[in-house]
Design a protein around this motif. Structure first.
Motif, PDB file in Angstrom:
ATOM      1  N   ASP A 158       0.862  -1.182   0.000  1.00 29.93           N
ATOM      2  CA  ASP A 158       0.000   0.000   0.000  1.00 29.93           C
ATOM      3  C   ASP A 158       0.897   1.231   0.000  1.00 29.93           C
ATOM      4  O   ASP A 158       1.525   1.558   1.004  1.00 29.93           O
ATOM      5  CB  ASP A 158      -0.912  -0.021   1.230  1.00 29.93           C
ATOM      6  CG  ASP A 158      -1.955   1.074   1.217  1.00 29.93           C
ATOM      7  OD1 ASP A 158      -1.754   2.109   0.537  1.00 29.93           O
ATOM      8  OD2 ASP A 158      -2.988   0.896   1.886  1.00 29.93           O
TER       9      ASP A 158
ATOM     10  N   ASP B 296       0.925   3.859   2.717  1.00 36.05           N
ATOM     11  CA  ASP B 296       1.463   3.543   4.051  1.00 36.05           C
ATOM     12  C   ASP B 296       2.870   4.098   4.276  1.00 36.05           C
ATOM     13  O   ASP B 296       3.454   3.865   5.334  1.00 36.05           O
ATOM     14  CB  ASP B 296       1.483   2.028   4.277  1.00 36.05           C
ATOM     15  CG  ASP B 296       0.104   1.474   4.591  1.00 36.05           C
ATOM     16  OD1 ASP B 296      -0.806   2.265   4.919  1.00 36.05           O
ATOM     17  OD2 ASP B 296      -0.070   0.249   4.491  1.00 36.05           O
TER      18      ASP B 296
ATOM     19  N   GLN C 232       9.194   0.883   3.131  1.00 34.73           N
ATOM     20  CA  GLN C 232       8.523  -0.200   3.840  1.00 34.73           C
ATOM     21  C   GLN C 232       9.426  -1.421   3.873  1.00 34.73           C
ATOM     22  O   GLN C 232      10.301  -1.586   3.030  1.00 34.73           O
ATOM     23  CB  GLN C 232       7.193  -0.537   3.159  1.00 34.73           C
ATOM     24  CG  GLN C 232       6.215   0.630   3.178  1.00 34.73           C
ATOM     25  CD  GLN C 232       4.886   0.281   2.565  1.00 34.73           C
ATOM     26  OE1 GLN C 232       4.435  -0.856   2.613  1.00 34.73           O
ATOM     27  NE2 GLN C 232       4.228   1.275   1.978  1.00 34.73           N
TER      28      GLN C 232
END
Length: 94
Positions: free
Chosen positions: A6, A9, A13
């Motif tokens: 996503d 987000d 990540q």
């Protein structure tokens, strides 16, 4: 397991791969707005890893990921995720 990244987000990540995995992306910014994300992938080469069809690699060849270590891959899109350019930031940080 398959992993949906996503983009909303955050632009950095982490992912630990524990089995065969297809990466896909969601919530890319609208067309005309650049969206970037960097993934720190642990043990990505320990199983089969594939990428959604929108991901384009240099020479049309996805990088070989490390079976035991960290790989850093970055992605950019400017058309809402229709085309996502992938490139290597570094392979086999261990």
């Amino acid at each position: 397991s398959n992993t949906v990244v996503d983009v909303s987000d955050g632009n950095v990540q982490t992912v630990r791969v524990g089995g065969n995995c297809e990466f896909s992306f969601t919530n890319e910014p609208a067309s005309g707005i650049a969206g970037t994300i960097t993934l720190l992938i642990t043990d990505g080469g320990s199983n089969t890893t594939t990428w959604e069809a929108a991901v384009k690699w240099p020479g049309n060849v996805a990088p070989a990921l490390t079976a035991s270590g960290v790989d850093i891959l970055s992605f950019i899109t400017i058309d809402g995720g229709t085309t996502i350019y992938g490139f290597v930031g570094g392979i086999n940080f261990s």
